[in-house]
Enzyme design. Structure first.
Site, PDB file in Angstrom:
ATOM      1  N   ILE A  71      -4.403  -7.523  -0.865  1.00 35.86           N
ATOM      2  CA  ILE A  71      -3.713  -8.795  -1.050  1.00 35.86           C
ATOM      3  C   ILE A  71      -4.271  -9.863  -0.107  1.00 35.86           C
ATOM      4  O   ILE A  71      -4.570 -10.980  -0.508  1.00 35.86           O
ATOM      5  CB  ILE A  71      -2.192  -8.639  -0.808  1.00 35.86           C
ATOM      6  N   ASP A 112      -3.645  -8.950   8.352  1.00 35.66           N
ATOM      7  CA  ASP A 112      -2.447  -8.843   9.178  1.00 35.66           C
ATOM      8  C   ASP A 112      -2.326  -7.464   9.808  1.00 35.66           C
ATOM      9  O   ASP A 112      -1.666  -7.298  10.839  1.00 35.66           O
ATOM     10  CB  ASP A 112      -1.192  -9.185   8.366  1.00 35.66           C
ATOM     11  N   ARG A 137      -4.803   1.526  -0.809  1.00 35.68           N
ATOM     12  CA  ARG A 137      -4.744   0.088  -0.582  1.00 35.68           C
ATOM     13  C   ARG A 137      -4.614  -0.717  -1.862  1.00 35.68           C
ATOM     14  O   ARG A 137      -5.347  -0.514  -2.832  1.00 35.68           O
ATOM     15  CB  ARG A 137      -5.998  -0.377   0.171  1.00 35.68           C
ATOM     16  N   VAL A 162      12.311 -10.355 -18.503  1.00 44.54           N
ATOM     17  CA  VAL A 162      12.483  -9.187 -19.371  1.00 44.54           C
ATOM     18  C   VAL A 162      13.878  -9.223 -19.962  1.00 44.54           C
ATOM     19  O   VAL A 162      14.825  -9.718 -19.336  1.00 44.54           O
ATOM     20  CB  VAL A 162      12.257  -7.876 -18.578  1.00 44.54           C
ATOM     21  N   CYS A 222       0.835  -1.188   0.000  1.00 49.01           N
ATOM     22  CA  CYS A 222       0.000   0.000   0.000  1.00 49.01           C
ATOM     23  C   CYS A 222       0.872   1.241   0.000  1.00 49.01           C
ATOM     24  O   CYS A 222       2.090   1.173  -0.066  1.00 49.01           O
ATOM     25  CB  CYS A 222      -0.920   0.010   1.227  1.00 49.01           C
TER      26      CYS A 222
END
Length: 635
Positions: A53, A100, A50, A289, A2
């Site tokens: 997750i 959490d 936010r 990549v 976040c």
């Protein structure tokens, strides 16, 4: 993952400004497109963006405890929150979510600022304790999550990114005192930043404030002492490393959303993939990549690792045009000049991954822990051969050898000037100066204000970390890098992934795993010319042999060749142009000589031109307030 921001009025009776708080919060929208929130409670304002997750439908922030007396905004993940929860519930705490974040809240209620000592994960958070009138800022042990602050005009401002402080009114101005370190290292370590008046909260530190008291910093964790020589042999140590790394990977799979892996084709990310694959139900989604330039392309090894693990693999190839076109925008995201050109491809692979997953694991941290960089080998070699030379050769002879070495033909000179024949003994010469982007002699040539060079030691923080450590030189180098170089790499990892609104996790930096690996003597990591020996042994049978035995590339980006060729006009505009000269930071003639020597092929100054170019882009984006498109057009 976040974005957090906050305002604290330090003058009694003042109230936090809601409009400024919202500006701070909303400039971080890329860090959290899934939700937003804010709280103004007298002198304190907390803002949050936010990226959902864990507990996607719950977990909104700012979050309060049961009676609304303690509030938190939090960025990161706490991997042991589920194991902490039963204990907190037994103590009478009532959870309203599976998040959490709520565990941190209740742990703080029980243990105050010492709550950080029981958290396993990556975090930066702010807790406002209304009952005690106390604000707590905290950052994780290794510095995985960023947190910046400033104290202008009797207020405390803090945020996940510096641009939020600028949105609150902090004037973007270069702190010239850090220029020598920027030139030497490519970045600024410790608490300082390139912005005058803006500090970073160091890793493993808290900062508390209460009315009538000064800000109080506290360091709550340090790297443990180096292990003693002797003990288990390599094979037994490797088995323990493999077991512990598997445990760290398992803990980092905590997620309620799709999860993948950045795959470079090196042993670090390939090892994570091999350990991760049997732990998840579906095929692991991997992302790589590369560039079209052959010397800067590791995609074949990434494909090999993905095929061995049965991964669902995707790639993106970045053209030089895309690379430079993105640069101003990515300087804005990183807040400071981009130290490592690899930041740019990291953004592109993050953008690719964002279409398929919301969380990725990465191999960051393994090189510092297991002595994976070539500079460790070179330094060990120089120290071993140099010890008898420095002891036997008088200073007059050494001065003659240094002079002769600098007069050798270019191919020989390149190696001689990096060897014990020209370097002084000790960490300043062997470890710092030998690998500086601009060594001392070049800094003296290009910096316009000689007083800056005399007043500020660019190696002070690295040398302090080195001297605070114990053990052999290799152990001390590793510890210094873990507290300086790695912290900058982690900032790159955070900002480039968050620019694409994706969370990155670093299992190698689980603090319990770090504590274990730091205790392994350096001779088990660097054996002869082989780097990461104990890790290679640990991953044998999991990772394809061609990857285990390959030489480290370190994600090379051919910036030097690009700036010598089709992108020379960028040097003309952003390094040699009138606006760059008008800053008064560098001697124009010296910079012109350096640039022309690079263009003609007489010298390789690509890394140095990269730093100067990025510094000018930073000035235009932040100090001059230009949009990214304007900077790109000008160049």
């Amino acid at each position: 993952m976040c974005g957090i921001a906050g305002i604290v009025q330090l003058t009694p009776g003042e109230r936090a400004d809601e409009a400024r708080l919202k500006r701070m919060r909303d400039v971080l929208r890329h860090r959290g497109p899934d939700g937003e929130g804010f709280l103004v409670d007298g002198p304190v304002g907390l803002g949050h963006r936010r990226l959902a997750i864990v507990d996607v439908t719950g977990g909104q922030q700012p979050m309060a405890n049961e009676d609304g007396t303690v509030w938190i905004v939090f960025n990161g993940e706490i991997y042991n929150h589920a194991s902490l929860r039963p204990e907190l519930e037994d103590r009478g705490h009532r959870y309203r979510s599976r998040s959490d974040t709520e565990t941190i809240l209740h742990l703080y209620e029980e243990e105050g600022e010492r709550c950080v000592e029981r958290l396993q994960g990556m975090f930066a958070f702010a807790v406002w304790d209304r009952a005690r009138q106390r604000l707590l800022l905290a950052r994780d042990r290794l510095g995985i999550k960023p947190l910046y602050y400033a104290v202008p005009s009797r207020e405390l401002l803090f945020a996940s990114e510096i641009k939020a402080l600028v949105a609150a009114g902090v004037r973007p101005e270069l702190d010239k005192a850090v220029l020598p370190e920027y030139l030497a290292s490519g970045f600024v370590s410790g608490e300082a930043t390139l912005f005058r008046g803006v500090r970073r909260l160091p890793p493993a530190c808290t900062l508390t404030w209460s009315p009538g008291q000064e800000l109080r910093p506290r360091r709550y964790w340090r790297l443990p002492a180096a292990g003693q020589e002797g003990g288990p042999a390599l094979a037994e140590r490797a088995r323990e490393v493999r077991s512990r790394l598997a445990g760290a990977v398992r803990s980092h799979l905590m997620s309620d959303v799709p999860l993948g892996l950045f795959l470079s084709g090196g042993i670090d990310s390939s090892g994570l993939l091999a350990l991760m694959a049997p732990m998840v139900k579906e095929r692991v989604r991997t992302f790589a990549v590369g560039f079209s330039d052959r010397e800067a392309n590791e995609l074949a090894y990434a494909r090999l690792a993905a095929a061995a693990a049965g991964a669902e693999h995707r790639e993106v190839v970045v053209s030089p045009e895309e690379f430079f076109q993105a640069l101003p925008t990515l300087v804005w995201h990183e807040d400071e000049p981009i130290a490592f050109p690899s930041s740019v491809p990291l953004y592109f692979v993050s953008r690719l991954a964002r279409d398929h997953v919301k969380v990725v694991l990465t191999g960051e941290g393994a090189d510092e822990l297991f002595l994976g960089y070539n500079r460790y080998r070179v330094t060990a070699w120089n120290e071993r051969l140099g010890r008898p030379y420095w002891g036997a050769a008088p200073e007059a002879l050494r001065a003659t050898v240094r002079r002769l070495a600098r007069g050798l033909p270019a191919p020989l000179r390149r190696y001689a000037v990096r060897s014990f024949l020209t370097l002084d003994p000790g960490p300043r010469g062997l470890f710092c100066e030998n690998f500086a982007v601009f060594p001392q002699a070049l800094r003296r040539e290009v910096v316009a204000d000689e007083g800056l060079l005399a007043a500020h030691d660019p190696y002070a923080h690295s040398l302090r970390c080195y001297e605070e450590g114990d053990g052999a030189a290799l152990d001390r180098m590793s510890r210094a890098d873990l507290q300086t170089y790695l912290v900058r790499l982690l900032m790159k990892q955070d900002t480039m992934s968050m620019a694409a609104s994706i969370e990155s996790r670093v299992p190698f930096l689980d603090h319990e795993f770090v504590e274990h690996v730091v205790s392994i003597p350096g001779r088990f990591k660097l054996r002869g010319w082989q780097t990461k020996a104990v890790l290679r042994t640990a991953l044998r049978g999991l990772v394809p042999p061609a990857i285990l035995s390959r030489r480290k590339m370190g994600f090379p980006v051919p910036v030097g060749r690009w700036l010598r060729g089709p992108f020379w006009p960028m040097v003309e505009e952003l390094v040699l142009g009138p606006r760059a000269r008008s800053r008064g930071l560098f001697d124009p003639a010296a910079v012109r000589r350096l640039a022309e020597a690079h263009r003609s092929g007489q010298a390789a100054h690509g890394d140095r031109l990269w730093l100067l170019l990025n510094l000018e882009v930073w000035h235009r984006v932040f100090v001059d307030g230009e949009g990214s498109a304007a900077v790109t057009r000008a160049a």
